[in-house]
Design a protein around this motif. Structure first.
Motif, PDB file in Angstrom:
ATOM      1  N   SER A   6       0.946  -1.455  -0.145  1.00  0.00           N
ATOM      2  CA  SER A   6       0.186  -0.148  -0.060  1.00  0.00           C
ATOM      3  C   SER A   6       1.050   1.255  -0.005  1.00  0.00           C
ATOM      4  CB  SER A   6      -1.031   0.021   1.120  1.00  0.00           C
ATOM      5  OG  SER A   6      -0.377   0.153   2.453  1.00  0.00           O
ATOM      6  N   VAL A   7       2.130   1.224   0.709  1.00  0.00           N
ATOM      7  CA  VAL A   7       2.697   2.494   0.684  1.00  0.00           C
ATOM      8  C   VAL A   7       3.395   2.406  -1.161  1.00  0.00           C
ATOM      9  CG1 VAL A   7       5.357   3.248   1.168  1.00  0.00           C
ATOM     10  CG2 VAL A   7       3.667   2.195   2.947  1.00  0.00           C
ATOM     11  N   ALA A   8       3.812   1.409  -1.761  1.00  0.00           N
ATOM     12  CA  ALA A   8       4.334   1.550  -3.082  1.00  0.00           C
ATOM     13  C   ALA A   8       3.277   2.220  -3.889  1.00  0.00           C
ATOM     14  CB  ALA A   8       4.785   0.190  -3.573  1.00  0.00           C
ATOM     15  N   LEU A  45      11.512  14.704  -3.511  1.00  0.00           N
ATOM     16  CA  LEU A  45      10.460  14.671  -2.580  1.00  0.00           C
ATOM     17  C   LEU A  45      10.410  14.824  -1.131  1.00  0.00           C
ATOM     18  CD1 LEU A  45       8.263  11.744  -4.058  1.00  0.00           C
ATOM     19  CD2 LEU A  45       7.343  13.924  -3.744  1.00  0.00           C
ATOM     20  N   HIS A  46      10.942  16.051  -0.845  1.00  0.00           N
ATOM     21  CA  HIS A  46      11.007  16.326   0.721  1.00  0.00           C
ATOM     22  C   HIS A  46      10.890  17.764   0.844  1.00  0.00           C
ATOM     23  CE1 HIS A  46      15.374  16.112  -0.837  1.00  0.00           C
ATOM     24  NE2 HIS A  46      15.358  17.120  -0.360  1.00  0.00           N
ATOM     25  N   ILE A  47      10.665  18.180   2.033  1.00  0.00           N
ATOM     26  CA  ILE A  47      10.723  19.766   2.342  1.00  0.00           C
ATOM     27  C   ILE A  47      12.127  20.386   2.585  1.00  0.00           C
ATOM     28  CG2 ILE A  47      10.121  21.185   4.402  1.00  0.00           C
ATOM     29  CD1 ILE A  47       7.724  19.900   3.406  1.00  0.00           C
ATOM     30  N   ILE A  71      18.644   5.417   0.831  1.00  0.00           N
ATOM     31  CA  ILE A  71      17.501   4.581   1.240  1.00  0.00           C
ATOM     32  C   ILE A  71      15.982   5.322   1.113  1.00  0.00           C
ATOM     33  CG2 ILE A  71      16.559   3.292   3.318  1.00  0.00           C
ATOM     34  CD1 ILE A  71      19.479   3.097   4.522  1.00  0.00           C
ATOM     35  N   GLY A  72      15.356   4.891   0.366  1.00  0.00           N
ATOM     36  CA  GLY A  72      13.910   5.241   0.021  1.00  0.00           C
ATOM     37  C   GLY A  72      14.395   6.565  -1.319  1.00  0.00           C
ATOM     38  N   SER A  73      14.816   6.136  -2.244  1.00  0.00           N
ATOM     39  CA  SER A  73      15.372   7.015  -3.014  1.00  0.00           C
ATOM     40  C   SER A  73      14.167   7.718  -4.024  1.00  0.00           C
ATOM     41  CB  SER A  73      16.569   6.519  -3.927  1.00  0.00           C
ATOM     42  OG  SER A  73      16.029   5.094  -4.497  1.00  0.00           O
ATOM     43  N   GLY A  74      13.234   7.270  -3.860  1.00  0.00           N
ATOM     44  CA  GLY A  74      12.001   8.140  -4.622  1.00  0.00           C
ATOM     45  C   GLY A  74      12.464   8.295  -6.113  1.00  0.00           C
ATOM     46  N   MET A  75      12.208   9.450  -6.778  1.00  0.00           N
ATOM     47  CA  MET A  75      12.673   9.584  -8.007  1.00  0.00           C
ATOM     48  C   MET A  75      14.113   9.851  -8.664  1.00  0.00           C
ATOM     49  SD  MET A  75       9.869  12.320  -8.820  1.00  0.00           S
ATOM     50  CE  MET A  75       8.505  12.815  -7.486  1.00  0.00           C
ATOM     51  N   VAL A  93      17.738   2.648  -3.088  1.00  0.00           N
ATOM     52  CA  VAL A  93      16.942   1.536  -2.995  1.00  0.00           C
ATOM     53  C   VAL A  93      15.474   2.212  -2.709  1.00  0.00           C
ATOM     54  CG1 VAL A  93      16.397  -0.474  -1.673  1.00  0.00           C
ATOM     55  CG2 VAL A  93      18.836  -0.124  -2.167  1.00  0.00           C
ATOM     56  N   ASP A  94      14.515   1.590  -3.450  1.00  0.00           N
ATOM     57  CA  ASP A  94      13.149   2.245  -2.999  1.00  0.00           C
ATOM     58  C   ASP A  94      12.253   1.137  -3.394  1.00  0.00           C
ATOM     59  OD1 ASP A  94      12.028   5.177  -2.916  1.00  0.00           O
ATOM     60  OD2 ASP A  94      10.512   3.727  -3.574  1.00  0.00           O
ATOM     61  N   LEU A  95      11.124   1.215  -2.507  1.00  0.00           N
ATOM     62  CA  LEU A  95      10.028   0.146  -2.427  1.00  0.00           C
ATOM     63  C   LEU A  95       9.130   0.253  -3.627  1.00  0.00           C
ATOM     64  CD1 LEU A  95       9.026  -1.823  -0.396  1.00  0.00           C
ATOM     65  CD2 LEU A  95       7.749   0.159   0.497  1.00  0.00           C
ATOM     66  N   GLY A 121      13.451  -2.446  -3.410  1.00  0.00           N
ATOM     67  CA  GLY A 121      13.571  -3.284  -2.563  1.00  0.00           C
ATOM     68  C   GLY A 121      13.254  -2.473  -1.103  1.00  0.00           C
ATOM     69  N   SER A 122      13.331  -3.200  -0.074  1.00  0.00           N
ATOM     70  CA  SER A 122      12.796  -2.562   1.157  1.00  0.00           C
ATOM     71  C   SER A 122      14.074  -2.117   1.897  1.00  0.00           C
ATOM     72  CB  SER A 122      11.969  -3.682   1.739  1.00  0.00           C
ATOM     73  OG  SER A 122      11.607  -2.901   3.109  1.00  0.00           O
ATOM     74  N   ALA A 123      13.782  -1.061   2.584  1.00  0.00           N
ATOM     75  CA  ALA A 123      14.676  -0.525   3.686  1.00  0.00           C
ATOM     76  C   ALA A 123      14.780  -1.463   4.963  1.00  0.00           C
ATOM     77  CB  ALA A 123      13.995   0.775   4.168  1.00  0.00           C
ATOM     78  N   LEU A 124      13.800  -2.444   4.923  1.00  0.00           N
ATOM     79  CA  LEU A 124      13.923  -3.438   6.048  1.00  0.00           C
ATOM     80  C   LEU A 124      14.605  -4.630   5.738  1.00  0.00           C
ATOM     81  CD1 LEU A 124      10.056  -3.084   7.010  1.00  0.00           C
ATOM     82  CD2 LEU A 124      12.040  -2.073   8.267  1.00  0.00           C
ATOM     83  N   MET A 143       8.606   7.970   7.871  1.00  0.00           N
ATOM     84  CA  MET A 143       7.215   8.408   8.127  1.00  0.00           C
ATOM     85  C   MET A 143       6.294   7.243   7.753  1.00  0.00           C
ATOM     86  SD  MET A 143       8.683  11.325   6.863  1.00  0.00           S
ATOM     87  CE  MET A 143       7.945  12.049   5.562  1.00  0.00           C
ATOM     88  N   ASN A 144       6.870   6.526   6.828  1.00  0.00           N
ATOM     89  CA  ASN A 144       6.036   5.237   6.224  1.00  0.00           C
ATOM     90  C   ASN A 144       6.401   3.868   6.696  1.00  0.00           C
ATOM     91  OD1 ASN A 144       5.795   6.977   2.987  1.00  0.00           O
ATOM     92  ND2 ASN A 144       4.067   5.989   4.155  1.00  0.00           N
ATOM     93  N   ILE A 145       7.548   4.083   7.841  1.00  0.00           N
ATOM     94  CA  ILE A 145       7.859   2.843   8.456  1.00  0.00           C
ATOM     95  C   ILE A 145       7.422   2.722   9.937  1.00  0.00           C
ATOM     96  CG2 ILE A 145      10.074   1.499   8.791  1.00  0.00           C
ATOM     97  CD1 ILE A 145      11.178   2.553   6.296  1.00  0.00           C
TER      98      ILE A 145
HETATM   99  C1  LIG Z   1       8.678  10.995   0.349  1.00  0.00           C
HETATM  100  S1  LIG Z   1       9.386  10.230  -0.524  1.00  0.00           S
HETATM  101  C2  LIG Z   1      10.904  10.470  -0.551  1.00  0.00           C
HETATM  102  C3  LIG Z   1      12.018  10.382  -1.580  1.00  0.00           C
HETATM  103  C4  LIG Z   1      13.265  10.717  -1.587  1.00  0.00           C
HETATM  104  N1  LIG Z   1      14.219  10.238  -0.457  1.00  0.00           N
HETATM  105  C5  LIG Z   1      13.421  12.149  -1.801  1.00  0.00           C
HETATM  106  O1  LIG Z   1      13.780  12.810  -0.731  1.00  0.00           O
HETATM  107  O2  LIG Z   1      13.419  12.623  -2.881  1.00  0.00           O
HETATM  108  C6  LIG Z   1       9.383   8.582   0.143  1.00  0.00           C
HETATM  109  C7  LIG Z   1       9.907   7.369  -0.450  1.00  0.00           C
HETATM  110  O3  LIG Z   1      10.305   6.399   0.380  1.00  0.00           O
HETATM  111  C8  LIG Z   1       9.984   5.013  -0.253  1.00  0.00           C
HETATM  112  N2  LIG Z   1       9.629   4.179   0.829  1.00  0.00           N
HETATM  113  C9  LIG Z   1       8.747   3.938   1.668  1.00  0.00           C
HETATM  114  N3  LIG Z   1       8.980   3.137   2.573  1.00  0.00           N
HETATM  115  C10 LIG Z   1       9.844   2.336   2.214  1.00  0.00           C
HETATM  116  C11 LIG Z   1      10.462   1.026   2.502  1.00  0.00           C
HETATM  117  N4  LIG Z   1      10.108   0.508   3.566  1.00  0.00           N
HETATM  118  N5  LIG Z   1      11.869   0.663   1.810  1.00  0.00           N
HETATM  119  C12 LIG Z   1      12.148   1.412   0.832  1.00  0.00           C
HETATM  120  N6  LIG Z   1      11.538   2.514   0.306  1.00  0.00           N
HETATM  121  C13 LIG Z   1      10.437   3.000   0.925  1.00  0.00           C
HETATM  122  C14 LIG Z   1       8.710   5.308  -1.094  1.00  0.00           C
HETATM  123  O4  LIG Z   1       8.507   4.407  -2.112  1.00  0.00           O
HETATM  124  C15 LIG Z   1       9.109   6.780  -1.504  1.00  0.00           C
HETATM  125  O5  LIG Z   1       9.721   6.698  -2.729  1.00  0.00           O
END
Ligand SMILES: C[S@@+](CC[C@H](N)C(=O)[O-])C[C@H]1O[C@@H](n2cnc3c(N)ncnc32)[C@H](O)[C@@H]1O
Length: 268
Positions: A6-8, A45-47, A71-75, A93-95, A121-124, A143-145
């Motif tokens: 659901s996060v993906a 994707l961040h402030i 970790i969680g590299s988004g775009m 690495v991103d989910l 892949g997953s950060a976990l 915030m998603n973990i």
């Molecule tokens: C708000 S975006 C931030 C992306 C990037 N870090 C940036 O600042 O542009 C959050 C990212 O975290 C990834 N994400 C969330 N939970 C994750 C997990 N358990 N493992 C890997 N990636 C995860 C999402 O797929 C999304 O791409």
């Protein structure tokens, strides 16, 4: 895992590729050959966008010749920014499969595929070797973990002794957010915001020593105002709706949530 799906799905629904390439065309840039700065941070994707990334890089001591894990590299915007500005090799690495595909395509188009790579892949359970990176960055992912202990245990495993982690999340500063959507979650069930102490405890549990913690609440409010008023590419990232940004602004203003950076290292 159902929750990770659901996060993906939350992030995968963003049609970011078309928006980013359209933005380049409108500005008279060649979408097949561009430099990361041409996107003005719309792919981060961040402030705080690229300004926050630059501060993180400097505070984490990121410099030429090191190998960085995002970790969680988004775009892939952060990874390309770091490789282009600091001459580092980055693996993200991103989910979210759609983001990994888009990251690869944008990286190829910006000529950085030799130094920036991605895996899904997953950060976990990072799909990476032990002790294979000098520095890890993790930006707006926690915030998603729910299981923060496991995220930092994995980061600790893949960093070399003496390795550094630069972490930047929206954290709880005083109470629970009530208004959804927020940029990372449409409902409270998808959100795992925690106070800075929960992060520093989890980091310590994983063997890290915390060096610095910094809150940037007013800067966050100013960034959201610019993002709402100017739109993607002129101050904000693509794909975040104005209602979610507005709710985040309200939570910052009320002192409930705020952007927090934490820097830590493993003993050498
Ligand atoms: C708000 S975006 C931030 C992306 C990037 N870090 C940036 O600042 O542009 C959050 C990212 O975290 C990834 N994400 C969330 N939970 C994750 C997990 N358990 N493992 C890997 N990636 C995860 C999402 O797929 C999304 O791409």
């Amino acid at each position: 895992m159902v929750f990770e799906e659901s996060v993906a799905a939350h992030y995968g629904r963003i049609d970011a590729g078309a928006q980013l390439l359209g933005m380049l065309r409108r500005e008279g840039k060649d979408p097949e050959h561009f430099v990361p700065a041409d996107l003005h941070g719309a792919d981060q994707l961040h402030i705080g966008g690229p300004g926050a990334t630059a501060r993180l890089a400097e505070r984490a001591g990121i410099g030429s010749g090191i190998r960085v894990l995002d970790i969680g590299s988004g775009m892939g915007g952060v990874a390309r920014h770091l490789a282009h500005e600091y001459g580092v090799e980055v693996h993200g690495v991103d989910l979210t499969p759609e983001f990994v595909e888009l990251s690869r395509s944008l990286t190829q188009r910006s000529g950085l595929a030799g130094s920036v790579t991605f895996s899904q892949g997953s950060a976990l359970t990072l799909p990476l070797e032990d002790s294979s990176f000098d520095t890890a960055v993790i930006i707006h992912v926690g915030m998603n973990i729910r299981d923060k202990d496991q995220v930092f245990a994995e980061a600790s495993r893949v960093l070399r002794p003496g390795g550094v982690i630069a972490l930047y999340d929206i954290m709880v500063l005083g109470g629970e957010p009530e208004d959804y959507p927020l940029p990372w979650a449409n409902t409270a069930e998808m959100s795992f915001v925690q106070p800075p102490l929960a992060y520093s405890d989890a980091l310590a549990q994983a063997g890290f020593e915390v060096d610095l913690e910094s809150k940037t609440v007013q800067e966050g409010i100013d960034f959201i105002d610019r993002a709402i008023n100017a739109g993607p590419g002129r101050g904000g990232p693509v794909g975040v709706d104005a209602a979610a940004l507005g709710n985040l602004r309200t939570a910052f203003q009320a002192g409930i949530l705020g952007p927090v950076e934490i820097y830590a290292h493993l003993p050498g």
